[in-house]
Design a protein around this motif. Structure first.
Motif, PDB file in Angstrom:
ATOM      1  N   PHE A   1     -40.911   2.180 -28.458  1.00  0.00           N
ATOM      2  CA  PHE A   1     -40.031   1.281 -28.027  1.00  0.00           C
ATOM      3  C   PHE A   1     -38.970   1.079 -29.286  1.00  0.00           C
ATOM      4  O   PHE A   1     -39.279   0.046 -30.062  1.00  0.00           O
ATOM      5  CB  PHE A   1     -40.521   0.063 -27.508  1.00  0.00           C
ATOM      6  CG  PHE A   1     -41.256   0.108 -26.043  1.00  0.00           C
ATOM      7  CD1 PHE A   1     -40.647   0.816 -24.856  1.00  0.00           C
ATOM      8  CD2 PHE A   1     -42.772   0.186 -26.047  1.00  0.00           C
ATOM      9  CE1 PHE A   1     -41.185   0.983 -23.866  1.00  0.00           C
ATOM     10  CE2 PHE A   1     -43.306   0.637 -25.075  1.00  0.00           C
ATOM     11  CZ  PHE A   1     -42.793   0.849 -23.829  1.00  0.00           C
ATOM     12  N   GLY A   2     -37.898   1.343 -29.133  1.00  0.00           N
ATOM     13  CA  GLY A   2     -36.965   1.100 -30.438  1.00  0.00           C
ATOM     14  C   GLY A   2     -37.465   1.656 -31.682  1.00  0.00           C
ATOM     15  O   GLY A   2     -38.013   2.905 -31.414  1.00  0.00           O
TER      16      GLY A   2
ATOM     17  N   GLY B   1     -40.111   0.656 -32.920  1.00  0.00           N
ATOM     18  CA  GLY B   1     -41.484   0.068 -32.776  1.00  0.00           C
ATOM     19  C   GLY B   1     -41.582  -1.543 -32.500  1.00  0.00           C
ATOM     20  O   GLY B   1     -40.851  -2.157 -33.133  1.00  0.00           O
TER      21      GLY B   1
ATOM     22  N   LEU C   1     -40.777  -7.530 -32.860  1.00  0.00           N
ATOM     23  CA  LEU C   1     -40.241  -6.451 -33.336  1.00  0.00           C
ATOM     24  C   LEU C   1     -40.941  -5.955 -34.548  1.00  0.00           C
ATOM     25  O   LEU C   1     -41.162  -6.733 -35.581  1.00  0.00           O
ATOM     26  CB  LEU C   1     -38.848  -6.300 -33.738  1.00  0.00           C
ATOM     27  CG  LEU C   1     -37.955  -6.752 -32.640  1.00  0.00           C
ATOM     28  CD1 LEU C   1     -36.532  -6.768 -33.026  1.00  0.00           C
ATOM     29  CD2 LEU C   1     -37.939  -5.630 -31.460  1.00  0.00           C
TER      30      LEU C   1
ATOM     31  N   PRO D   1     -39.773 -10.311 -36.090  1.00  0.00           N
ATOM     32  CA  PRO D   1     -39.366 -11.494 -35.420  1.00  0.00           C
ATOM     33  C   PRO D   1     -39.911 -11.345 -33.886  1.00  0.00           C
ATOM     34  O   PRO D   1     -39.931 -10.292 -33.297  1.00  0.00           O
ATOM     35  CB  PRO D   1     -37.710 -11.490 -35.525  1.00  0.00           C
ATOM     36  CG  PRO D   1     -37.650 -10.010 -35.731  1.00  0.00           C
ATOM     37  CD  PRO D   1     -38.518  -9.404 -36.661  1.00  0.00           C
ATOM     38  N   LEU D   2     -40.099 -12.581 -33.378  1.00  0.00           N
ATOM     39  CA  LEU D   2     -40.307 -12.656 -31.808  1.00  0.00           C
ATOM     40  C   LEU D   2     -39.137 -12.261 -31.065  1.00  0.00           C
ATOM     41  O   LEU D   2     -38.206 -12.638 -31.682  1.00  0.00           O
ATOM     42  CB  LEU D   2     -41.012 -14.168 -31.786  1.00  0.00           C
ATOM     43  CG  LEU D   2     -41.014 -14.589 -30.223  1.00  0.00           C
ATOM     44  CD1 LEU D   2     -42.259 -13.941 -29.600  1.00  0.00           C
ATOM     45  CD2 LEU D   2     -40.972 -16.057 -30.101  1.00  0.00           C
ATOM     46  N   ILE D   3     -39.386 -11.736 -29.911  1.00  0.00           N
ATOM     47  CA  ILE D   3     -38.132 -11.251 -29.045  1.00  0.00           C
ATOM     48  C   ILE D   3     -38.480 -11.523 -27.750  1.00  0.00           C
ATOM     49  O   ILE D   3     -39.760 -11.315 -27.280  1.00  0.00           O
ATOM     50  CB  ILE D   3     -37.672 -10.018 -29.442  1.00  0.00           C
ATOM     51  CG1 ILE D   3     -36.526  -9.462 -28.762  1.00  0.00           C
ATOM     52  CG2 ILE D   3     -38.891  -8.822 -29.213  1.00  0.00           C
ATOM     53  CD1 ILE D   3     -35.621  -8.421 -29.423  1.00  0.00           C
ATOM     54  N   THR D   4     -37.767 -11.879 -26.877  1.00  0.00           N
ATOM     55  CA  THR D   4     -37.899 -12.045 -25.363  1.00  0.00           C
ATOM     56  C   THR D   4     -37.726 -10.743 -24.679  1.00  0.00           C
ATOM     57  O   THR D   4     -36.981  -9.983 -25.083  1.00  0.00           O
ATOM     58  CB  THR D   4     -37.046 -13.161 -24.842  1.00  0.00           C
ATOM     59  OG1 THR D   4     -35.555 -12.663 -24.866  1.00  0.00           O
ATOM     60  CG2 THR D   4     -36.793 -14.418 -25.742  1.00  0.00           C
TER      61      THR D   4
ATOM     62  N   GLU E   1     -35.581 -10.457 -22.160  1.00  0.00           N
ATOM     63  CA  GLU E   1     -34.003 -10.290 -22.225  1.00  0.00           C
ATOM     64  C   GLU E   1     -33.472  -9.744 -23.313  1.00  0.00           C
ATOM     65  O   GLU E   1     -32.628  -8.907 -23.194  1.00  0.00           O
ATOM     66  CB  GLU E   1     -33.544 -11.777 -22.082  1.00  0.00           C
ATOM     67  CG  GLU E   1     -32.112 -11.632 -21.381  1.00  0.00           C
ATOM     68  CD  GLU E   1     -31.655 -12.960 -21.008  1.00  0.00           C
ATOM     69  OE1 GLU E   1     -32.178 -13.940 -20.645  1.00  0.00           O
ATOM     70  OE2 GLU E   1     -30.243 -12.914 -20.813  1.00  0.00           O
ATOM     71  N   ALA E   2     -33.886 -10.111 -24.550  1.00  0.00           N
ATOM     72  CA  ALA E   2     -33.326  -9.812 -25.631  1.00  0.00           C
ATOM     73  C   ALA E   2     -33.602  -8.046 -25.882  1.00  0.00           C
ATOM     74  O   ALA E   2     -33.003  -7.094 -26.268  1.00  0.00           O
ATOM     75  CB  ALA E   2     -33.677 -10.397 -26.992  1.00  0.00           C
TER      76      ALA E   2
ATOM     77  N   MET F   1     -31.450  -6.261 -23.508  1.00  0.00           N
ATOM     78  CA  MET F   1     -30.126  -6.114 -24.034  1.00  0.00           C
ATOM     79  C   MET F   1     -29.976  -5.390 -25.188  1.00  0.00           C
ATOM     80  O   MET F   1     -28.709  -4.665 -25.418  1.00  0.00           O
ATOM     81  CB  MET F   1     -29.622  -7.678 -24.436  1.00  0.00           C
ATOM     82  CG  MET F   1     -28.172  -7.732 -24.372  1.00  0.00           C
ATOM     83  SD  MET F   1     -27.520  -9.508 -24.108  1.00  0.00           S
ATOM     84  CE  MET F   1     -27.747  -9.764 -22.507  1.00  0.00           C
ATOM     85  N   LEU F   2     -30.738  -5.344 -26.104  1.00  0.00           N
ATOM     86  CA  LEU F   2     -30.713  -4.337 -27.283  1.00  0.00           C
ATOM     87  C   LEU F   2     -31.127  -2.935 -27.014  1.00  0.00           C
ATOM     88  O   LEU F   2     -31.249  -2.186 -27.983  1.00  0.00           O
ATOM     89  CB  LEU F   2     -31.465  -4.921 -28.385  1.00  0.00           C
ATOM     90  CG  LEU F   2     -30.979  -6.099 -29.020  1.00  0.00           C
ATOM     91  CD1 LEU F   2     -31.787  -7.120 -29.859  1.00  0.00           C
ATOM     92  CD2 LEU F   2     -29.631  -5.900 -29.631  1.00  0.00           C
TER      93      LEU F   2
ATOM     94  N   ILE G   1     -34.137  -1.654 -26.368  1.00  0.00           N
ATOM     95  CA  ILE G   1     -35.342  -1.285 -26.608  1.00  0.00           C
ATOM     96  C   ILE G   1     -36.398  -1.101 -25.470  1.00  0.00           C
ATOM     97  O   ILE G   1     -37.162  -0.084 -25.589  1.00  0.00           O
ATOM     98  CB  ILE G   1     -35.805  -2.500 -27.602  1.00  0.00           C
ATOM     99  CG1 ILE G   1     -34.804  -2.674 -28.664  1.00  0.00           C
ATOM    100  CG2 ILE G   1     -37.228  -2.262 -28.069  1.00  0.00           C
ATOM    101  CD1 ILE G   1     -35.079  -3.844 -29.574  1.00  0.00           C
TER     102      ILE G   1
ATOM    103  N   TYR H   1     -41.371  -4.172 -19.814  1.00  0.00           N
ATOM    104  CA  TYR H   1     -41.953  -5.249 -20.384  1.00  0.00           C
ATOM    105  C   TYR H   1     -42.937  -6.063 -19.588  1.00  0.00           C
ATOM    106  O   TYR H   1     -44.223  -6.434 -19.972  1.00  0.00           O
ATOM    107  CB  TYR H   1     -41.010  -6.808 -20.546  1.00  0.00           C
ATOM    108  CG  TYR H   1     -41.213  -7.727 -21.449  1.00  0.00           C
ATOM    109  CD1 TYR H   1     -41.185  -7.736 -22.893  1.00  0.00           C
ATOM    110  CD2 TYR H   1     -41.947  -8.948 -20.659  1.00  0.00           C
ATOM    111  CE1 TYR H   1     -41.415  -8.994 -23.364  1.00  0.00           C
ATOM    112  CE2 TYR H   1     -42.334 -10.024 -21.325  1.00  0.00           C
ATOM    113  CZ  TYR H   1     -42.260 -10.051 -22.797  1.00  0.00           C
ATOM    114  OH  TYR H   1     -42.445 -11.205 -23.449  1.00  0.00           O
TER     115      TYR H   1
END
Lengths: 228, 228
Positions: free
Chosen positions: B91-92, B94, B129, B137-140, B142-143, B146-147, B149, B155
């Protein structure tokens, strides 16, 4: 009238009719005497800062109320630097909701591997805890629910309201040739049914705005928005 | 057989039949010569660390495959310190998935205003990520979407699989009188249908385990889990 809270930029009083009075102060957050809306300490006092913040807050909250979106706003008294609001209960000890239209600030610091500074974001919403000691950490809907701060249903409502409010603010700013990059809101539970409502203020210090390539300082932003 | 990646603790080779070979090394992450599974640099080399990690990985992946949960695992060769796996797409660049049964580590550092260290958590899942420069960093959800990934659907699947896998690991550890506090997984997209599957390894360095009040070091944990 009883003072119940002394804040960094506002004091809060409880009134006999059950409403609350927010008194806007001229103190602004910053570091080493330089105004920084993101700072967690009062940095300096600027004559008229409280009144300008209140006037912009009044302007936006009246638009938002008109749109039928629940807020705590009842009235403003510009002369006395006060705003009358409905009582609200915070989520936990307070959360902040950030709405982003551009990848700047902490979003870009965190996710810079996947975006360039200034990339457009499609109204991205995230929630952080108000916690100066821990630098206002990002938190997911799942953690908010697990820690008893907010239900997933409330999180969803809050996200929907945030996007609607953001559109109103963005459109009003566009009329003054200002572009909204990101904005920070506070929400609370209001009324006997504990509905999610916008609380606190919407002033220059809550947002990042540009005119063309030029970043607009909060106090300049307030002037630009409020001039006829 | 072509070497395609040199990792901190594993090297990766592409084989002629389309499968990949992971070669477990005796290098472990750490700082200043002290083993620290959370560190982002190779700190030291410990004789037999690779083999112990591979044996525990084999043990867990075979249990997880038996439970019908998709993984990349095909076979292990303990003598050669290698594991054969299906190719997976990250994913992205990693992501890491963390499953927490106790509020310790970075969870407690972030949310210590709302929990005490060691408070029970009901299988809380979060995604970070893989980004050494930005401290993972922690990521939701939604992010992530949006990015570009990961989709929200992926999810959700990933969260469900994580909880199922966590139960398997937790139960196996309980048989050895070990309590799982938290564990880190990696997932990827596998197969022509790009289904979400568990990848990488499950060794002592991926988890925090206790026996009673005693924290168990990763290499001791592997010994305890693998002894008859």
């Amino acid at each position: 009238m009883e003072k119940i809270y002394t804040g960094k930029t506002k004091d809060v009083y409880r009134q006999e009719d059950g409403t609350y009075l927010l008194k806007f102060k001229d103190d602004v957050t910053g570091t080493d005497g330089v105004f920084d809306p993101g700072a967690n300490t009062v940095g300096l006092s600027i004559e008229g800062a409280g009144k300008a913040g209140l006037r912009l807050t009044q302007f936006f909250f009246e638009k938002i109320n008109e749109a039928g979106i629940p807020t705590h706003y009842l009235a403003a008294n510009i002369e006395q630097n006060t705003m009358t609001v409905k009582p609200a209960r915070p989520f936990g000890q307070g959360v902040e909701v950030i709405l982003r239209y551009k990848a700047v600030g902490s979003f870009h610091r965190r996710y810079g591997k996947y975006c360039n500074s200034g990339d457009p974001l499609d109204g991205y919403v995230e929630v952080t805890l108000k916690d100066d000691d821990r630098n206002d950490p990002l938190i997911t809907d799942e953690a908010l629910e697990m820690l008893g701060i907010m239900t997933k249903e409330e999180y969803k409502t809050l996200g929907q309201l945030t996007r609607k409010i953001g559109e109103i603010v963005k459109d009003e700013m566009a009329k003054k040739d200002l572009e909204l990059y990101d904005i920070k809101f506070e929400f609370g539970r209001v009324g006997e049914d504990n509905h999610v409502a916008l609380i606190d203020e919407i002033s220059g210090g809550n947002m990042r705005a540009y005119r063309g390539e030029q970043y607009i300082e909060p106090l300049d932003l307030e002037k630009m928005m409020l001039e006829a």
